[in-house]
Design a protein around this motif. Structure first.
Motif, PDB file in Angstrom:
ATOM      1  N   MET A   1      16.819  -8.030  13.094  1.00  0.00           N
ATOM      2  CA  MET A   1      16.527  -7.062  12.046  1.00  0.00           C
ATOM      3  C   MET A   1      15.755  -5.846  12.400  1.00  0.00           C
ATOM      4  N   LYS A   2      16.375  -4.776  11.845  1.00  0.00           N
ATOM      5  CA  LYS A   2      15.559  -3.587  11.995  1.00  0.00           C
ATOM      6  C   LYS A   2      14.586  -3.069  11.239  1.00  0.00           C
ATOM      7  N   ILE A   3      13.326  -3.041  11.644  1.00  0.00           N
ATOM      8  CA  ILE A   3      12.340  -2.836  10.478  1.00  0.00           C
ATOM      9  C   ILE A   3      11.704  -1.384  10.843  1.00  0.00           C
ATOM     10  N   ALA A   4      11.747  -0.384   9.948  1.00  0.00           N
ATOM     11  CA  ALA A   4      11.207   0.829  10.085  1.00  0.00           C
ATOM     12  C   ALA A   4       9.799   0.857   9.226  1.00  0.00           C
ATOM     13  N   LEU A   5       8.845   1.408   9.992  1.00  0.00           N
ATOM     14  CA  LEU A   5       7.658   1.660   9.863  1.00  0.00           C
ATOM     15  C   LEU A   5       7.402   3.262   9.301  1.00  0.00           C
ATOM     16  N   VAL A   6       6.779   3.517   8.002  1.00  0.00           N
ATOM     17  CA  VAL A   6       6.707   4.766   7.623  1.00  0.00           C
ATOM     18  C   VAL A   6       5.160   4.927   6.991  1.00  0.00           C
ATOM     19  N   VAL A   7       4.412   5.777   7.778  1.00  0.00           N
ATOM     20  CA  VAL A   7       3.149   5.970   7.309  1.00  0.00           C
ATOM     21  C   VAL A   7       2.550   7.054   6.507  1.00  0.00           C
ATOM     22  N   GLU A   8       1.955   7.117   5.472  1.00  0.00           N
ATOM     23  CA  GLU A   8       1.685   8.682   4.843  1.00  0.00           C
ATOM     24  C   GLU A   8       0.511   9.038   5.276  1.00  0.00           C
ATOM     25  N   ASN A   9       0.449  10.575   5.164  1.00  0.00           N
ATOM     26  CA  ASN A   9      -0.486  11.284   5.576  1.00  0.00           C
ATOM     27  C   ASN A   9      -1.989  10.968   5.782  1.00  0.00           C
ATOM     28  N   SER A  10      -2.405  10.543   4.476  1.00  0.00           N
ATOM     29  CA  SER A  10      -3.724  10.298   4.154  1.00  0.00           C
ATOM     30  C   SER A  10      -4.187   8.977   5.062  1.00  0.00           C
ATOM     31  N   GLN A  11      -3.052   8.154   5.558  1.00  0.00           N
ATOM     32  CA  GLN A  11      -3.698   6.911   6.391  1.00  0.00           C
ATOM     33  C   GLN A  11      -3.155   6.990   7.740  1.00  0.00           C
ATOM     34  N   ALA A  12      -2.638   8.172   8.177  1.00  0.00           N
ATOM     35  CA  ALA A  12      -2.217   8.188   9.459  1.00  0.00           C
ATOM     36  C   ALA A  12      -3.190   7.938  10.773  1.00  0.00           C
ATOM     37  N   GLY A  13      -4.206   8.034  10.379  1.00  0.00           N
ATOM     38  CA  GLY A  13      -5.398   7.650  11.333  1.00  0.00           C
ATOM     39  C   GLY A  13      -5.383   6.062  11.623  1.00  0.00           C
ATOM     40  N   LYS A  14      -4.598   5.344  10.636  1.00  0.00           N
ATOM     41  CA  LYS A  14      -4.524   3.949  10.998  1.00  0.00           C
ATOM     42  C   LYS A  14      -3.155   3.427  11.401  1.00  0.00           C
ATOM     43  N   SER A  15      -2.318   4.415  11.932  1.00  0.00           N
ATOM     44  CA  SER A  15      -1.024   4.247  12.467  1.00  0.00           C
ATOM     45  C   SER A  15      -0.970   3.305  13.394  1.00  0.00           C
ATOM     46  N   ASP A  16      -1.924   3.255  14.473  1.00  0.00           N
ATOM     47  CA  ASP A  16      -1.893   2.324  15.467  1.00  0.00           C
ATOM     48  C   ASP A  16      -2.077   0.901  15.103  1.00  0.00           C
ATOM     49  N   ILE A  17      -3.027   0.451  14.050  1.00  0.00           N
ATOM     50  CA  ILE A  17      -3.734  -0.610  13.700  1.00  0.00           C
ATOM     51  C   ILE A  17      -2.354  -1.410  13.130  1.00  0.00           C
ATOM     52  N   SER A  62      21.678   4.489   5.090  1.00  0.00           N
ATOM     53  CA  SER A  62      22.408   4.718   5.877  1.00  0.00           C
ATOM     54  C   SER A  62      22.619   3.434   6.978  1.00  0.00           C
ATOM     55  N   GLY A  63      21.939   2.547   6.703  1.00  0.00           N
ATOM     56  CA  GLY A  63      21.868   1.167   7.541  1.00  0.00           C
ATOM     57  C   GLY A  63      21.214   1.528   8.904  1.00  0.00           C
ATOM     58  N   ALA A  64      20.339   2.582   9.120  1.00  0.00           N
ATOM     59  CA  ALA A  64      19.591   2.859  10.272  1.00  0.00           C
ATOM     60  C   ALA A  64      18.503   1.748  10.241  1.00  0.00           C
ATOM     61  N   ALA A  65      18.063   1.239   8.934  1.00  0.00           N
ATOM     62  CA  ALA A  65      17.271   0.158   9.108  1.00  0.00           C
ATOM     63  C   ALA A  65      17.523  -1.000   8.048  1.00  0.00           C
ATOM     64  N   ASP A  66      16.964  -2.118   8.245  1.00  0.00           N
ATOM     65  CA  ASP A  66      17.257  -3.254   7.446  1.00  0.00           C
ATOM     66  C   ASP A  66      15.951  -3.496   6.505  1.00  0.00           C
ATOM     67  N   PHE A  67      14.898  -3.073   6.861  1.00  0.00           N
ATOM     68  CA  PHE A  67      13.650  -3.220   6.124  1.00  0.00           C
ATOM     69  C   PHE A  67      12.799  -2.358   6.531  1.00  0.00           C
ATOM     70  N   VAL A  68      11.988  -1.819   5.237  1.00  0.00           N
ATOM     71  CA  VAL A  68      10.958  -0.601   5.680  1.00  0.00           C
ATOM     72  C   VAL A  68       9.643  -1.256   5.053  1.00  0.00           C
ATOM     73  N   VAL A  69       8.700  -0.975   6.099  1.00  0.00           N
ATOM     74  CA  VAL A  69       7.275  -1.114   5.777  1.00  0.00           C
ATOM     75  C   VAL A  69       6.673   0.103   5.776  1.00  0.00           C
ATOM     76  N   THR A  70       6.233   0.730   4.431  1.00  0.00           N
ATOM     77  CA  THR A  70       5.305   1.710   4.253  1.00  0.00           C
ATOM     78  C   THR A  70       4.055   1.413   3.437  1.00  0.00           C
ATOM     79  N   GLY A  71       3.529   2.597   2.785  1.00  0.00           N
ATOM     80  CA  GLY A  71       2.252   2.487   2.454  1.00  0.00           C
ATOM     81  C   GLY A  71       1.644   3.663   2.077  1.00  0.00           C
ATOM     82  N   CYS A  72       0.350   3.652   1.317  1.00  0.00           N
ATOM     83  CA  CYS A  72      -0.414   4.840   1.280  1.00  0.00           C
ATOM     84  C   CYS A  72      -1.890   4.376   0.888  1.00  0.00           C
ATOM     85  N   GLY A  73      -2.639   5.337   0.251  1.00  0.00           N
ATOM     86  CA  GLY A  73      -3.833   4.864  -0.184  1.00  0.00           C
ATOM     87  C   GLY A  73      -4.019   3.542  -0.647  1.00  0.00           C
ATOM     88  N   THR A  74      -3.318   3.295  -2.037  1.00  0.00           N
ATOM     89  CA  THR A  74      -3.096   2.224  -2.638  1.00  0.00           C
ATOM     90  C   THR A  74      -2.042   1.414  -2.491  1.00  0.00           C
TER      91      THR A  74
END
Length: 210
Positions: A1-17, A62-74
């Protein structure tokens, strides 16, 4: 499975975690993780939660990812933005029980998580436990198991409803605010990850023309 991670700007400092928690769980399962940003708060590609939804729509349709993990403050803004896109079924996941039930009952293809609200001591352990419950078992088996067929039927009904309430992704891309779209796909690794994995020539061609 291709899992894409997308992190919003307010939480970008936690991107590595977030990225480390995800990869530590899913890579041993044989899944690939593609981190589309943000990577740091200083990134030029400044992703807002509406952009998270738009980018997730591009990746999944597009099929570039099979699943997306994302988020923001809440997590709620990203969830709403993702669910505005065609063929995305995104759940709000706060704890491992949410992750397990979303996987087994809803069998969606995206989750949004709160990376500020409740993100305290040992937050990385909660992330790992959520990802474990989300991906360790085949999705859509039902919970309780005896209701699996009813749940499968309801998922189909919802999918049919979404087909009549949403435009196709290419139409959305053509009619969306083009500056918003350009920013959403301007991450430094977007082209590296997206174009080799995309299975939709029309979406790929349209984005290249931007």
């Amino acid at each position: 499975m291709k899992i894409a991670l997308v992190v919003e700007n307010s939480q970008a400092g936690k991107s590595d975690i977030i990225h480390d928690a995800l990869t530590s769980v899913v890579k041993p399962m044989g899944h690939e993780v593609f981190h589309y940003g943000m990577y740091t708060p200083e990134d030029k590609a400044h992703l807002t939660y509406p952009m998270n939804g738009l980018l997730s729509g591009v990746l999944l349709n597009s099929g570039a990812a099979d699943f997306v993990v994302t988020g923001c403050g809440t997590g709620m803004g990203s969830m709403l933005a993702c669910n505005a896109m065609p063929n995305i079924f995104c759940g709000l996941v706060i704890d491992p029980t949410d992750a397990f039930l979303f996987s087994q009952i809803n069998a969606g293809n995206a989750i949004a998580m709160p990376f500020a609200k409740g993100f305290g001591w040992a937050a990385e352990l909660n992330l790992q436990d959520c990802f474990q419950k989300l991906f360790e078992t085949e999705a859509g088996l039902g919970y309780p198991r005896e209701r699996a067929e009813v749940m499968r039927t309801n998922r189909g009904v919802l999918a049919d409803l979404k087909k009549v309430t949403c435009h196709d992704m290419l139409t959305i891309l053509k009619n969306a605010d083009q500056e918003l779209l350009k920013t959403a796909i301007s991450g430094e690794r977007f082209a590296e990850y997206f174009y080799p994995n995309s299975q939709d020539d029309d979406i790929s061609a349209f984005l290249k023309d931007l």
